[in-house]
Design a protein around this motif. Structure first.
Motif, PDB file in Angstrom:
ATOM      1  N   HIS A 151       2.118   0.188   1.374  1.00 48.90           N
ATOM      2  CA  HIS A 151       1.895  -1.230   1.076  1.00 48.90           C
ATOM      3  C   HIS A 151       3.181  -1.865   0.549  1.00 48.90           C
ATOM      4  N   ALA A 152       3.815  -1.211  -0.405  1.00 44.88           N
ATOM      5  CA  ALA A 152       5.044  -1.755  -0.987  1.00 44.88           C
ATOM      6  C   ALA A 152       6.130  -1.908   0.074  1.00 44.88           C
ATOM      7  N   PHE A 183       5.150  -4.858   2.358  1.00 45.18           N
ATOM      8  CA  PHE A 183       5.276  -6.132   1.643  1.00 45.18           C
ATOM      9  C   PHE A 183       6.743  -6.560   1.569  1.00 45.18           C
ATOM     10  N   GLU A 184       7.644  -5.608   1.333  1.00 39.63           N
ATOM     11  CA  GLU A 184       9.073  -5.925   1.255  1.00 39.63           C
ATOM     12  C   GLU A 184       9.629  -6.415   2.588  1.00 39.63           C
ATOM     13  N   ALA A 225      -0.214   3.092  -1.520  1.00 36.40           N
ATOM     14  CA  ALA A 225       0.557   2.148  -2.340  1.00 36.40           C
ATOM     15  C   ALA A 225       2.008   2.112  -1.889  1.00 36.40           C
ATOM     16  N   SER A 226       2.545   3.244  -1.521  1.00 39.24           N
ATOM     17  CA  SER A 226       3.921   3.309  -1.052  1.00 39.24           C
ATOM     18  C   SER A 226       4.078   2.570   0.278  1.00 39.24           C
ATOM     19  N   CYS A 233      -1.409  -8.812   2.175  1.00 38.19           N
ATOM     20  CA  CYS A 233      -0.210  -8.997   2.996  1.00 38.19           C
ATOM     21  C   CYS A 233      -0.425 -10.064   4.069  1.00 38.19           C
TER      22      CYS A 233
END
Length: 80
Positions: free
Chosen positions: A26-27, A30-31, A23-24, A59
């Protein structure tokens, strides 16, 4: 820092679980997608986003939308 309902701090683990680590990543990827889409992302960040895109449909779809937006913004307007 997160808190409980009675406002006590919630301890944060030093080690992320595999799900938290994903999740980290991915975040973070994504940013960075807007910079990846417009071609300004370089180095390790570019590599990390490219690798993340191989396994993330969300993404990849966001990247397609950002690339379409980038193309639309670069296209000459009908007024010109």
């Amino acid at each position: 820092m997160a808190t409980t309902s009675d406002h006590r701090p919630v301890p944060v683990p030093d080690v992320l679980s595999p799900g938290d680590a994903h999740a980290s990543r991915h975040a973070a990827a994504f940013e960075l997608l807007p910079w990846f889409a417009n071609g300004t992302l370089r180095g390790a960040e570019h590599t990390a986003v490219r690798e993340h895109l191989n396994g993330c449909l969300t993404c990849r779809r966001e990247l397609e939308m950002l690339q379409a937006l980038t193309q639309a913004l670069r296209a000459p307007s009908a007024d010109q």
